[in-house]
Enzyme design. Structure first.
Site, short mmCIF file in Angstrom:
data_model
loop_
_atom_site.label_atom_id
_atom_site.label_comp_id
_atom_site.label_asym_id
_atom_site.label_seq_id
_atom_site.Cartn_x
_atom_site.Cartn_y
_atom_site.Cartn_z
N CYS A 9 14.23 10.48 5.51
CA CYS A 9 14.09 10.20 7.11
C CYS A 9 15.37 10.57 7.55
CB CYS A 9 13.71 8.84 7.13
SG CYS A 9 14.74 7.63 6.14
N GLY A 29 7.29 5.07 7.57
CA GLY A 29 6.55 6.43 7.51
C GLY A 29 6.77 7.41 8.88
N SER A 30 5.73 8.07 9.46
CA SER A 30 5.95 8.81 10.57
C SER A 30 5.71 8.12 11.87
CB SER A 30 4.87 9.98 10.54
OG SER A 30 3.64 9.29 10.60
N GLU A 32 9.63 1.43 10.52
CA GLU A 32 10.70 2.41 10.04
C GLU A 32 10.19 3.86 10.10
OE1 GLU A 32 13.54 1.37 9.85
OE2 GLU A 32 13.61 -0.67 9.40
N LYS A 55 0.87 -1.23 -0.01
CA LYS A 55 0.04 -0.10 -0.09
C LYS A 55 0.84 1.31 -0.02
CE LYS A 55 -1.87 3.11 2.13
NZ LYS A 55 -1.62 4.40 1.69
P1 NAD Z 1 2.89 8.85 7.02
O1 NAD Z 1 2.93 8.08 8.51
O2 NAD Z 1 1.59 9.88 7.10
O3 NAD Z 1 2.35 7.61 6.06
C1 NAD Z 1 3.06 6.75 5.70
C2 NAD Z 1 2.04 5.48 5.04
O4 NAD Z 1 1.24 5.09 6.15
C3 NAD Z 1 1.32 6.07 3.87
O5 NAD Z 1 1.10 5.02 2.98
C4 NAD Z 1 -0.21 6.36 4.61
O6 NAD Z 1 -1.27 5.98 3.75
C5 NAD Z 1 0.11 5.04 5.55
N1 NAD Z 1 -0.93 5.29 6.73
C6 NAD Z 1 -1.50 6.53 7.14
N2 NAD Z 1 -2.16 6.40 8.42
C7 NAD Z 1 -2.42 5.15 8.22
C8 NAD Z 1 -2.99 4.09 9.16
N3 NAD Z 1 -3.74 4.72 10.12
N4 NAD Z 1 -2.95 2.62 9.18
C9 NAD Z 1 -2.11 2.39 8.21
N5 NAD Z 1 -1.41 3.00 7.31
C10 NAD Z 1 -1.57 4.38 7.41
O7 NAD Z 1 4.22 9.33 6.74
P2 NAD Z 1 4.69 10.08 5.20
O8 NAD Z 1 4.18 11.59 5.58
O9 NAD Z 1 4.14 9.41 4.16
O10 NAD Z 1 6.12 9.80 5.13
C11 NAD Z 1 6.93 10.66 6.19
C12 NAD Z 1 7.41 10.06 7.40
O11 NAD Z 1 8.10 8.81 7.14
C13 NAD Z 1 8.51 10.73 7.83
O12 NAD Z 1 8.33 10.85 9.35
C14 NAD Z 1 9.90 10.00 7.57
O13 NAD Z 1 10.89 10.18 8.37
C15 NAD Z 1 9.64 8.67 7.72
N6 NAD Z 1 10.34 7.81 6.89
C16 NAD Z 1 11.17 6.90 7.38
C17 NAD Z 1 12.05 6.00 6.65
C18 NAD Z 1 12.73 5.13 7.44
O14 NAD Z 1 13.29 4.01 6.66
N7 NAD Z 1 12.99 4.96 8.65
C19 NAD Z 1 12.04 6.03 5.30
C20 NAD Z 1 11.12 6.96 4.79
C21 NAD Z 1 10.68 8.03 5.46
#
Ligand code: NAD
Length: 499
Positions: A305, A249-250, A271, A196
Site C-alpha cells: 500500500c 483494502g482498496s 486503511e 475475515k
Molecule cells: P479489496 O478491497 O479488494 O479487498 C480487501 C478485503 O475486503 C478482502 O478481504 C475482501 O474479501 C474484502 N471485501 C471485498 N468487498 C467487500 C465488501 N463489499 N464488504 C466487505 N468486505 C469486502 O483489496 P485487496 O485487493 O485485497 O487489497 C489491495 C488494496 O489494499 C490496495 O488498494 C492496497 O493499497 C490496500 N492496502 C492498504 C493498506 C493500508 O494499511 N493502508 C495495507 C495493505 C493494503
C-alpha cells in the site's frame, strides 16, 4: 533454509485437514459446505481448498463473538489476563513461525526468507507490543464547574470500555501482518474479534484461529471466517451485532464499507490505497537513495500500500539516478517463493498480473517512455518483471492511479515547491519518503507532504508503536500504536454529585 513444518500443512501434502474456520471455539466448514480454491501464485496450481463462508456463517460468527463478549467470564477478565493471553498467542506464533511463513509463501507467493524474517518477525512483535497495552489503559479524572449548580461538588472521570465485537477485514498483500494489526489491538482492548482474510490468502489466518484456541482464548473470543468479500464480508459489515469494523483494502471497498457501517453507526477504521511519492533532493546520499527508491517500489513486487510508485528526483541528478534505479531493478532475482535467493516473487493472481500489465500498455498509450519495460515471464505462475516509466505527466492515469504492482513512474523537479506540488498531486495520502542530508529541508518538506507517514532517508519501515494510516482517500483512523487500541475503546464519562 531448513524449515520444520506441520505435516498437515506443507505445500506438498493435503492442506485440507488443517484448514477450517474457527467459529465459537470449533473448527468448522461453511454451513452450506461451499469451498474456494487456494492457488499457489508461484505455480498457478491449486494446492488446497478452504471454506467459502456465506451470510449464515457471518451470522454464527457474530453470535459467538457477541455471546462471548457479554459473558461474565470475559467481561470480568483482568487486564493482566488479557496480556497473558496475547503473550501466549505470540509465543505460539513464534513456535510455529517457520510453518506460518511457509503457508504465507504458498498462499501469497512471498519469498520464503522474507515471509519468515520480515512478516513473521513483525507479527510476533506486534502481538507482544499490544499485549503490553492491555495493562496500561487509563481514563482521566476531570475538574468540572457545572454552571447550573455553582455550589455543587462533583467527581467526574472518564472510563475506557471495549467497543464490543470487532470485525477485521484484510487484503492479500501482507496477510498475516494485517491479521496481527487487526487481532492484537482489539484483544488488548478487551473486544472479541472476527477476522475475515482476503479470499486469495486465507491460510495463515485459518492457522491463527487454531493457535488462538491453543493459547487459551475462550470459545467465541477469536473467530476466523473465510469467503468472498461481497458475500461474507458485506454480511459482517451490515450485521447489527458488530460494533466496529477495522478494514484494510482498496478505496472502493473501503468507501462501500464506510457507507454500510454508517447506517448503524458502527465504528470504522479504514486503511486504504496509496500512490506514494519518493522525493530525492540533490544533496541526498545517493547510494542509500537509489537502493531505497528501488526497494520502495519493488519490495513485495510493488504490492504494498505504501509502495513508492512515484519517483521525483532533482533535475541535476535525475538521469543518473533513474539509470541506477533501473540497474537495481535488473539485478532483482525473480523466481518462485521457495527458491533460494529470490527477492521478487510472483504477483498474487492471473487477474492481477493482467491488470498490472494493462497499466504498462496504458502508460505506453499515454506517451510515457518505457526506460525499463516490464514483461509477463513465460513460465507457470504469475511472474512479471519490473517497469520504469519516465517522461510521465501528472495528468496520466499511470501517475494518478494505484497500480499495485512493480511499476515506477519517474519525473524530475527543479524546486522544493515543485516537489511538494507533485508529491501532493494525487487523491491519495498514505505515505511518502524524502531523501536528503539537509535536516531543515527534511523537516520542512515532511511538514508539507500530505500523508499519514513520512519517512526520511528510509521507506516502508514500520514499528508497532508508530501509528499508521492515511489521509485524503487513503483512509480514516490508525492501525498500530496506542491509537489502534484506543480505536477499539469507547470513552464513557461519569459524573457523581457529592454535595
Ligand atoms: P479489496 O478491497 O479488494 O479487498 C480487501 C478485503 O475486503 C478482502 O478481504 C475482501 O474479501 C474484502 N471485501 C471485498 N468487498 C467487500 C465488501 N463489499 N464488504 C466487505 N468486505 C469486502 O483489496 P485487496 O485487493 O485485497 O487489497 C489491495 C488494496 O489494499 C490496495 O488498494 C492496497 O493499497 C490496500 N492496502 C492498504 C493498506 C493500508 O494499511 N493502508 C495495507 C495493505 C493494503
Amino acid at each position: 533454509m531448513n524449515i520444520s513444518v506441520n505435516p498437515l500443512v506443507t505445500k506438498h501434502s493435503n492442506l485440507n485437514s488443517a484448514l477450517r474456520m474457527t467459529i465459537g471455539g470449533a473448527q468448522v466448514d461453511a454451513r452450506d459446505g461451499s469451498t474456494m480454491p487456494v492457488i499457489d501464485p508461484s505455480t498457478g496450481r491449486q494446492v488446497a481448498t478452504i471454506p467459502e463462508g456465506k451470510a449464515a456463517d457471518a451470522d454464527r460468527a457474530v453470535k459467538a463473538a457477541r455471546e462471548r463478549f457479554q459473558s461474565p467470564e470475559w467481561r470480568k477478565m483482568k487486564p493482566v489476563a488479557r496480556q497473558r493471553l496475547l503473550l501466549k498467542f505470540a509465543d505460539l506464533i513464534e513456535a510455529h513461525a517457520d510453518e506460518l511463513a511457509e503457508l504465507e509463501s504458498i498462499d501469497a507467493g512471498k519469498p520464503l526468507a522474507i515471509a519468515r524474517n520480515s512478516d513473521l518477525a513483525s507479527v510476533i512483535d506486534v502481538f507482544r507490543y499490544f499485549a503490553g497495552w492491555a495493562t496500561k489503559l487509563t481514563g482521566e479524572t476531570l475538574d468540572v464547574s457545572v454552571p447550573r449548580m455553582p455550589d455543587g461538588e462533583f467527581f467526574a472521570y472518564t472510563k475506557k470500555e471495549p467497543v464490543g465485537v470487532v470485525v477485521g477485514i484484510t487484503p492479500w498483500n501482507f496477510p498475516i501482518s494485517m491479521a496481527s494489526w487487526k487481532l492484537a489491538p482489539a484483544l488488548a482492548a478487551g473486544c472479541t474479534v472476527i477476522l475475515k482474510p482476503a479470499e486469495d490468502t486465507s491460510l495463515t489466518a485459518l492457522r491463527l484461529g487454531e493457535l488462538a484456541l491453543e493459547a487459551g482464548y475462550p470459545d467465541g473470543a477469536v473467530n476466523i471466517v473465510t469467503g468472498r468479500g461481497h458475500e461474507i464480508g458485506a454480511a459482517l459489515v451490515a450485521h447489527p451485532g458488530v460494533d466496529k469494523v477495522s478494514f484494510t483494502g482498496s478505496v472502493a471497498t473501503g468507501q462501500a464499507i464506510g457507507r454500510s457501517a454508517l447506517d448503524k453507526m458502527t465504528r470504522t477504521t479504514l486503511e486504504l490505497g496509496g500512490k506514494s511519492p519518493v522525493i530525492v533532493m540533490p544533496d541526498a546520499n545517493l547510494d542509500w537513495a537509489v537502493t531505497g527508491a528501488a526497494m520502495a517500489i519493488f519490495f513485495n513486487q510493488g504490492q504494498t500500500c505504501t509502495a513508492g510508485s512515484r519517483l521525483y528526483v532533482h533535475r541535476t541528478i535525475y538521469d543518473e539516478f533513474v539509470e541506477r534505479v533501473v540497474e537495481a531493478a535488473k539485478q532483482l532475482k525473480i523466481g518462485p517463493a521457495f527458491e533460494d535467493g529470490v527477492f521478487f516473487g510472483p504477483v498474487i493472481s492471473e487477474a492481477h498480473a493482467e491488470k498490472v500489465m494493462s497499466y504498462v500498455d496504458t502508460g505506453r498509450s499515454e506517451g510515457v517512455h518505457l526506460t525499463l519495460t516490464g514483461e509477463r515471464l513465460d513460465r507457470p505462475g504469475y511472474f512479471l518483471s519490473p517497469t520504469v516509466m519516465t517522461g510521465t505527466r501528472e495528468s496520466m492515469r499511470v501517475v494518478q492511479e494505484e497500480i499495485f504492482g512493480p511499476v515506477l513512474a519517474a519525473a524530475p523537479f527543479d524546486t522544493e515547491e515543485e516537489a511538494i506540488e507533485l508529491a501532493n498531486g494525487t487523491p491519495f495520502g498514505l505515505a511518502a519518503s524524502i531523501w536528503t542530508e539537509n535536516l531543515s529541508a527534511a523537516h520542512q518538506l515532511a511538514a508539507q507532504v500530505q500523508s499519514g507517514i513520512v519517512w526520511v532517508n528510509c521507506h516502508n519501515l514500520f514499528d508497532p508503536n508508530l501509528p499508521f494510516g492515511g489521509v485524503k482517500l487513503s483512509g480514516l483512523g490508525k492501525d498500530l500504536g496506542r491509537s489502534a487500541v484506543e480505536s477499539c475503546l469507547e470513552q464513557k464519562s461519569v459524573m457523581i454529585r457529592l454535595q
